[in-house]
Design a protein around this motif. Structure first.
Motif, PDB file in Angstrom:
ATOM      1  N   HIS A 276       9.851  -0.033  -6.355  1.00  0.00           N
ATOM      2  CA  HIS A 276       8.524  -0.652  -6.394  1.00  0.00           C
ATOM      3  C   HIS A 276       8.579  -2.170  -6.428  1.00  0.00           C
ATOM      4  CE1 HIS A 276       8.836  -1.738 -10.739  1.00  0.00           C
ATOM      5  NE2 HIS A 276       9.670  -0.726 -10.754  1.00  0.00           N
ATOM      6  N   CYS A 277       7.452  -2.787  -6.059  1.00  0.00           N
ATOM      7  CA  CYS A 277       7.304  -4.229  -6.236  1.00  0.00           C
ATOM      8  C   CYS A 277       7.259  -4.513  -7.728  1.00  0.00           C
ATOM      9  CB  CYS A 277       6.035  -4.733  -5.575  1.00  0.00           C
ATOM     10  SG  CYS A 277       5.827  -6.520  -5.791  1.00  0.00           S
ATOM     11  N   HIS A 278       7.925  -5.605  -8.151  1.00  0.00           N
ATOM     12  CA  HIS A 278       7.962  -5.896  -9.585  1.00  0.00           C
ATOM     13  C   HIS A 278       6.843  -6.839 -10.030  1.00  0.00           C
ATOM     14  CE1 HIS A 278       9.676  -5.684 -13.533  1.00  0.00           C
ATOM     15  NE2 HIS A 278      10.534  -4.801 -13.065  1.00  0.00           N
ATOM     16  N   MET A 279       5.957  -7.221  -9.127  1.00  0.00           N
ATOM     17  CA  MET A 279       4.746  -7.941  -9.548  1.00  0.00           C
ATOM     18  C   MET A 279       3.810  -6.861 -10.090  1.00  0.00           C
ATOM     19  SD  MET A 279       4.348 -11.261  -7.759  1.00  0.00           S
ATOM     20  CE  MET A 279       5.509 -12.170  -6.766  1.00  0.00           C
ATOM     21  N   THR A 280       3.524  -6.917 -11.379  1.00  0.00           N
ATOM     22  CA  THR A 280       2.869  -5.767 -12.006  1.00  0.00           C
ATOM     23  C   THR A 280       1.475  -5.498 -11.441  1.00  0.00           C
ATOM     24  OG1 THR A 280       2.157  -7.162 -13.832  1.00  0.00           O
ATOM     25  CG2 THR A 280       4.201  -5.933 -14.130  1.00  0.00           C
ATOM     26  N   HIS A 281       0.816  -6.540 -10.941  1.00  0.00           N
ATOM     27  CA  HIS A 281      -0.497  -6.298 -10.330  1.00  0.00           C
ATOM     28  C   HIS A 281      -0.371  -5.704  -8.932  1.00  0.00           C
ATOM     29  CE1 HIS A 281      -3.421  -8.038 -13.230  1.00  0.00           C
ATOM     30  NE2 HIS A 281      -2.295  -8.522 -13.715  1.00  0.00           N
ATOM     31  N   HIS A 282       0.861  -5.648  -8.410  1.00  0.00           N
ATOM     32  CA  HIS A 282       1.068  -5.035  -7.096  1.00  0.00           C
ATOM     33  C   HIS A 282       1.385  -3.551  -7.212  1.00  0.00           C
ATOM     34  CE1 HIS A 282       1.949  -9.127  -4.960  1.00  0.00           C
ATOM     35  NE2 HIS A 282       0.751  -9.052  -5.496  1.00  0.00           N
ATOM     36  N   VAL A 283       1.528  -3.048  -8.450  1.00  0.00           N
ATOM     37  CA  VAL A 283       1.662  -1.594  -8.638  1.00  0.00           C
ATOM     38  C   VAL A 283       0.409  -1.062  -9.337  1.00  0.00           C
ATOM     39  CG1 VAL A 283       4.148  -1.333  -8.474  1.00  0.00           C
ATOM     40  CG2 VAL A 283       3.141  -2.049 -10.643  1.00  0.00           C
TER      41      VAL A 283
ATOM     42  N   ASP B 212       1.452 -13.096  -0.147  1.00  0.00           N
ATOM     43  CA  ASP B 212       2.379 -12.794  -1.244  1.00  0.00           C
ATOM     44  C   ASP B 212       3.775 -12.413  -0.784  1.00  0.00           C
ATOM     45  OD1 ASP B 212       0.967 -13.000  -3.836  1.00  0.00           O
ATOM     46  OD2 ASP B 212      -0.406 -11.573  -2.880  1.00  0.00           O
ATOM     47  N   HIS B 213       4.730 -12.766  -1.659  1.00  0.00           N
ATOM     48  CA  HIS B 213       6.107 -12.290  -1.531  1.00  0.00           C
ATOM     49  C   HIS B 213       6.239 -11.084  -2.461  1.00  0.00           C
ATOM     50  CE1 HIS B 213       6.193 -16.203   0.151  1.00  0.00           C
ATOM     51  NE2 HIS B 213       6.091 -16.796  -1.015  1.00  0.00           N
ATOM     52  N   HIS B 214       7.152 -10.203  -2.158  1.00  0.00           N
ATOM     53  CA  HIS B 214       7.272  -9.006  -2.988  1.00  0.00           C
ATOM     54  C   HIS B 214       8.715  -8.814  -3.455  1.00  0.00           C
ATOM     55  CE1 HIS B 214       3.193  -7.998  -1.924  1.00  0.00           C
ATOM     56  NE2 HIS B 214       3.498  -8.101  -0.651  1.00  0.00           N
ATOM     57  N   PRO B 215       8.956  -8.913  -4.769  1.00  0.00           N
ATOM     58  CA  PRO B 215      10.297  -8.593  -5.290  1.00  0.00           C
ATOM     59  C   PRO B 215      10.415  -7.078  -5.475  1.00  0.00           C
ATOM     60  CG  PRO B 215       8.898  -9.461  -7.037  1.00  0.00           C
ATOM     61  CD  PRO B 215       8.043  -9.401  -5.809  1.00  0.00           C
ATOM     62  N   ILE B 216      11.189  -6.451  -4.610  1.00  0.00           N
ATOM     63  CA  ILE B 216      11.253  -4.982  -4.616  1.00  0.00           C
ATOM     64  C   ILE B 216      12.463  -4.524  -5.439  1.00  0.00           C
ATOM     65  CG2 ILE B 216      11.344  -2.905  -3.215  1.00  0.00           C
ATOM     66  CD1 ILE B 216       8.786  -4.498  -2.784  1.00  0.00           C
TER      67      ILE B 216
ATOM     68  N   GLY C 196      -0.284   1.598  -5.897  1.00  0.00           N
ATOM     69  CA  GLY C 196       0.042   0.519  -4.966  1.00  0.00           C
ATOM     70  C   GLY C 196       1.433   0.604  -4.385  1.00  0.00           C
ATOM     71  N   MET C 197       2.176  -0.517  -4.524  1.00  0.00           N
ATOM     72  CA  MET C 197       3.464  -0.687  -3.853  1.00  0.00           C
ATOM     73  C   MET C 197       4.560   0.008  -4.664  1.00  0.00           C
ATOM     74  SD  MET C 197       4.796  -4.301  -2.354  1.00  0.00           S
ATOM     75  CE  MET C 197       3.519  -4.581  -1.143  1.00  0.00           C
ATOM     76  N   PHE C 198       4.508   1.302  -4.687  1.00  0.00           N
ATOM     77  CA  PHE C 198       5.397   2.129  -5.512  1.00  0.00           C
ATOM     78  C   PHE C 198       5.735   3.389  -4.743  1.00  0.00           C
ATOM     79  CE2 PHE C 198       6.039   5.719  -8.354  1.00  0.00           C
ATOM     80  CZ  PHE C 198       6.846   5.229  -9.375  1.00  0.00           C
TER      81      PHE C 198
HETATM   82 CU   LIG Z   1       4.393  -7.319  -4.585  1.00  0.00          CU
END
Ligand SMILES: [Cu+2]
Length: 452
Positions: free
Chosen positions: A333-340, A278-282, A409-411
């Motif tokens: 935070h990552c803006h992919m909602t399943h990544h938070v 995955d890529h992560h839009p932070i 998660g990524m938060f």
């Molecule tokens: Cu992400």
């Protein structure tokens, strides 16, 4: 461009006529002559110069606190080194590590020097570095210095550039640092397994000439993703799509340390991403920032854009900068909602809008704790302290000053404060303005808002 395309466009250019072609060529030459030198290119050698070319002009080893401001690695550490005859000597030990992602969730991972991820390597452009790599894993490994310009035999791809480091062996890597920026390191032997188990780290090379204006707080964050089935003890390297632990420096919120900054300081955040898939839009709240650097070098100021979200592709690094002029607790935070989100509760049917009727009462006769959840979304889950399987994290939730924070998660949180004397967690922000709250009936009336 495919060769066919090139032929096509060339034919098209020729058809445009000789005079146009000649003037275009002149314009190109003029532009080439006035193009300023690439500011990211090291002095003394072009970036792709062969290893025999001189490195940057011979420079004394860079000194922390004098030649550079050391990076801050939230929840992490930097790798110690010692100076031997002008060479910075590091020792990386690949080994199994018992790692905590957040309170309540640990796993047997693979990392370096007792850490997951490995400690951040920090040096200065022009330094000569020597790495001893000891393999204490039950499997062969290697180290690839991702993004670093070095002699081919040092590139660390097992089978291609070297033989793998067998268990119990210690290998030596040595090269001069001919560039500056944010890079990474990871195994290049059985990458799928070894990286999924945590083997990776950041490699920061500071510029020989410190940047102006000076950066006050320089953070380094590695983004990662894991599959850790609730109740199990090891990350699953076979997972391709369904990652359920998303991390910053191998910690998942609520286990992530905040980034603490004094009001008015210039802040740099270096993101690296070695996630499997995955890529992560932070996204950073409260600020606009500039993307100042990638692992390809510094971006000239004229080409920097203002952004609020930076996409960090896997296998790349991105560095942002801003002046912390807005006090507060700002989500990062990552803006992919399943990544938070954390582990629990993704594999469930969609119950949004479902009327459960008297189902709960009926099921409770058999299962006294039963509760139908998700009919109005997942927000409530963060409020409830439901029992979860041993060694697992609830889907979301930590306690904020106004109740549950419905993310995991990524938060993390950027905490900007005036008048702090240390970078310890200052607690929650006490806003001088009243936070958003229930509307005053008088004001509703004044503004003509009809409530049906
Ligand atoms: Cu992400």
């Amino acid at each position: 461009m495919k060769s066919d395309d090139r032929r096509l466009s060339r034919r098209r250019v020729l058809a445009a006529g000789g005079a146009g072609l000649a003037s275009a060529a002149l314009a190109w030459r003029a532009r080439a002559q006035t193009t300023p030198p690439d500011p990211s290119a090291p002095t003394g050698a072009p970036p792709n110069a062969p290893p025999s070319a001189p490195a940057v002009a011979a420079a004394a080893p860079g000194r922390p606190g004098v030649d550079y401001t050391p990076v801050v690695v939230p929840d992490g550490a930097t790798l110690p080194w010692k100076l031997v005859d002008g060479v910075k000597v590091f020792h990386l030990i690949a080994q199994e590590v018992d790692h905590e992602f957040a309170p309540g969730l640990r796993a047997n991972c693979w990392g370096y020097n007792g850490r997951v991820h490995g400690p951040t390597i920090e040096a200065v452009e022009g330094d000569r570095v020597r790495f001893y790599v000891t393999n204490k894993l039950p499997a062969p490994t290697s180290v690839h210095w991702h993004g670093i310009l070095l002699p081919n035999g040092m590139d660390g791809v097992a089978g291609l550039n070297q033989r793998p480091i067998a268990p119990g062996e210690t290998f030596k890597y040595e090269f001069p640092l001919r560039q500056h920026g944010t890079f990474m390191y990871h195994p290049h032997h059985d990458e799928m397994t070894q990286m999924a188990l945590g083997m990776m780290g950041l490699f920061v090379i500071h510029p020989r000439t410190p940047p102006t204006p000076k950066v006050d707080r320089d953070f380094a964050i590695m983004l990662g993703e894991w599959k850790l089935t609730p109740g199990t003890a090891r990350p699953d390297p076979n997972e391709m799509t369904d990652f359920n632990v998303l991390t910053m420096n191998a910690r998942a919120h609520p286990g992530t340390a905040p980034l603490v900054v004094r009001l008015g300081e210039r802040v740099r955040i270096r993101y690296g991403n070695l996630s499997a898939m995955d890529h992560h839009p932070i996204h950073l709240h409260g600020y606009q920032f500039r993307i100042v650097e990638t692992d390809g070098g510094a971006i000239p100021e004229s080409a920097q854009q203002r952004e609020t979200t930076v996409l960090v592709q896997t296998g790349s690094t991105k560095t942002i900068e801003f002046v912390a002029d807005a006090p507060g607790d700002w989500a990062l935070h990552c803006h992919m909602t399943h990544h938070v989100m954390n582990q629990m509760g993704h594999g469930i049917p969609n119950l949004v809008g479902v009327d459960a009727g008297d189902l709960d009462a009926k099921v409770r006769r058999l299962l006294p704790d039963y509760m139908t959840m998700g009919t109005a979304g997942m927000g409530d889950m963060a409020e409830m302290s439901m029992a979860v399987p041993k060694n697992s994290l609830p889907m979301a939730g930590s306690r904020g000053p106004f109740g549950a924070i419905t993310m995991g998660g990524m938060f993390t949180i950027l905490k900007v404060r005036d008048g702090i004397t240390s970078y310890d967690d200052p607690g929650w922000y006490a806003s001088p303005e009243k936070p958003a709250d229930v509307a005053d009936p008088e004001e509703l009336k004044r503004d003509g808002i009809e409530l049906g």
